[in-house]
Design a protein around this motif. Structure first.
Motif, mmCIF file in Angstrom:
data_model
loop_
_atom_site.group_PDB
_atom_site.id
_atom_site.type_symbol
_atom_site.label_atom_id
_atom_site.label_comp_id
_atom_site.label_asym_id
_atom_site.label_seq_id
_atom_site.Cartn_x
_atom_site.Cartn_y
_atom_site.Cartn_z
ATOM 1 N N LEU A 20 0.827 -1.190 0.000
ATOM 2 C CA LEU A 20 0.000 0.000 0.000
ATOM 3 C C LEU A 20 0.871 1.254 0.000
ATOM 4 O O LEU A 20 1.976 1.246 0.538
ATOM 5 C CB LEU A 20 -0.892 0.042 1.238
ATOM 6 C CG LEU A 20 -2.194 -0.735 1.193
ATOM 7 C CD1 LEU A 20 -1.979 -2.202 0.995
ATOM 8 C CD2 LEU A 20 -2.984 -0.480 2.442
ATOM 9 N N THR A 21 0.340 2.297 -0.608
ATOM 10 C CA THR A 21 0.997 3.591 -0.491
ATOM 11 C C THR A 21 0.758 4.103 0.919
ATOM 12 O O THR A 21 -0.080 3.578 1.656
ATOM 13 C CB THR A 21 0.427 4.600 -1.503
ATOM 14 O OG1 THR A 21 -0.936 4.882 -1.139
ATOM 15 C CG2 THR A 21 0.498 4.081 -2.927
ATOM 16 N N ASP A 22 1.496 5.138 1.307
ATOM 17 C CA ASP A 22 1.294 5.712 2.634
ATOM 18 C C ASP A 22 -0.143 6.179 2.818
ATOM 19 O O ASP A 22 -0.743 5.988 3.872
ATOM 20 C CB ASP A 22 2.256 6.883 2.876
ATOM 21 C CG ASP A 22 3.691 6.423 3.077
ATOM 22 O OD1 ASP A 22 3.910 5.229 3.365
ATOM 23 O OD2 ASP A 22 4.600 7.270 2.948
ATOM 24 N N ARG A 23 -0.708 6.793 1.793
ATOM 25 C CA ARG A 23 -2.082 7.299 1.903
ATOM 26 C C ARG A 23 -3.088 6.166 1.969
ATOM 27 O O ARG A 23 -4.075 6.251 2.694
ATOM 28 C CB ARG A 23 -2.394 8.239 0.743
ATOM 29 C CG ARG A 23 -1.653 9.542 0.884
ATOM 30 C CD ARG A 23 -1.993 10.505 -0.203
ATOM 31 N NE ARG A 23 -1.265 11.736 0.024
ATOM 32 C CZ ARG A 23 -1.625 12.894 -0.439
ATOM 33 N NH1 ARG A 23 -2.692 12.997 -1.200
ATOM 34 N NH2 ARG A 23 -0.918 13.970 -0.182
ATOM 35 N N GLU A 24 -2.858 5.102 1.231
ATOM 36 C CA GLU A 24 -3.758 3.952 1.307
ATOM 37 C C GLU A 24 -3.683 3.314 2.689
ATOM 38 O O GLU A 24 -4.702 2.961 3.275
ATOM 39 C CB GLU A 24 -3.411 2.930 0.229
ATOM 40 C CG GLU A 24 -3.740 3.388 -1.177
ATOM 41 C CD GLU A 24 -3.178 2.481 -2.246
ATOM 42 O OE1 GLU A 24 -3.677 2.538 -3.373
ATOM 43 O OE2 GLU A 24 -2.219 1.707 -1.969
ATOM 44 N N ARG A 25 -2.471 3.180 3.211
ATOM 45 C CA ARG A 25 -2.287 2.606 4.545
ATOM 46 C C ARG A 25 -2.991 3.474 5.590
ATOM 47 O O ARG A 25 -3.662 2.976 6.488
ATOM 48 C CB ARG A 25 -0.809 2.471 4.884
ATOM 49 C CG ARG A 25 -0.548 1.753 6.191
ATOM 50 C CD ARG A 25 0.938 1.539 6.473
ATOM 51 N NE ARG A 25 1.564 0.765 5.420
ATOM 52 C CZ ARG A 25 2.394 1.268 4.500
ATOM 53 N NH1 ARG A 25 2.686 2.540 4.489
ATOM 54 N NH2 ARG A 25 2.929 0.487 3.581
ATOM 55 N N THR A 26 -2.847 4.783 5.461
ATOM 56 C CA THR A 26 -3.526 5.702 6.385
ATOM 57 C C THR A 26 -5.034 5.529 6.307
ATOM 58 O O THR A 26 -5.719 5.541 7.334
ATOM 59 C CB THR A 26 -3.128 7.156 6.073
ATOM 60 O OG1 THR A 26 -1.715 7.287 6.252
ATOM 61 C CG2 THR A 26 -3.837 8.138 6.974
ATOM 62 N N ALA A 27 -5.574 5.356 5.101
ATOM 63 C CA ALA A 27 -7.012 5.160 4.934
ATOM 64 C C ALA A 27 -7.458 3.860 5.593
ATOM 65 O O ALA A 27 -8.494 3.826 6.277
ATOM 66 C CB ALA A 27 -7.385 5.170 3.454
#
Length: 78
Positions: A6-13
């Motif tokens: 996951l990208t950082d933003r996907e992981r954050t989501a």
């Protein structure tokens, strides 16, 4: 089993969604209060807003199918 990167933003989501899920579960897992029936479940607006913003930042707002695919690949067991 394939693991998604996951990208950082996907992981954050995904993390924000999991926090929201745990908060909602806790809100509904209430026993009777001191005066009888439990009060209505309350989910703090900030928790919901965090999840919404994280989805938008990851470009997943309105794309639930993709989001849940990522969620399942990253965290397959609820």
């Amino acid at each position: 089993m394939t693991t998604a990167v996951l990208t950082d933003r996907e992981r954050t989501a995904v993390q924000a969604y999991l926090r929201l899920l745990h908060t909602v579960r806790a809100a509904f897992d209430t026993g009777p209060g001191p005066h009888g029936a439990p009060g209505p479940p309350v989910v703090p607006p900030a928790v919901l807003a965090e999840a919404e913003q994280a989805l938008a930042d990851a470009g997943l707002h309105g794309n639930e199918e993709e989001f849940f695919r990522l969620l399942h690949s990253w965290c397959p067991h609820p």
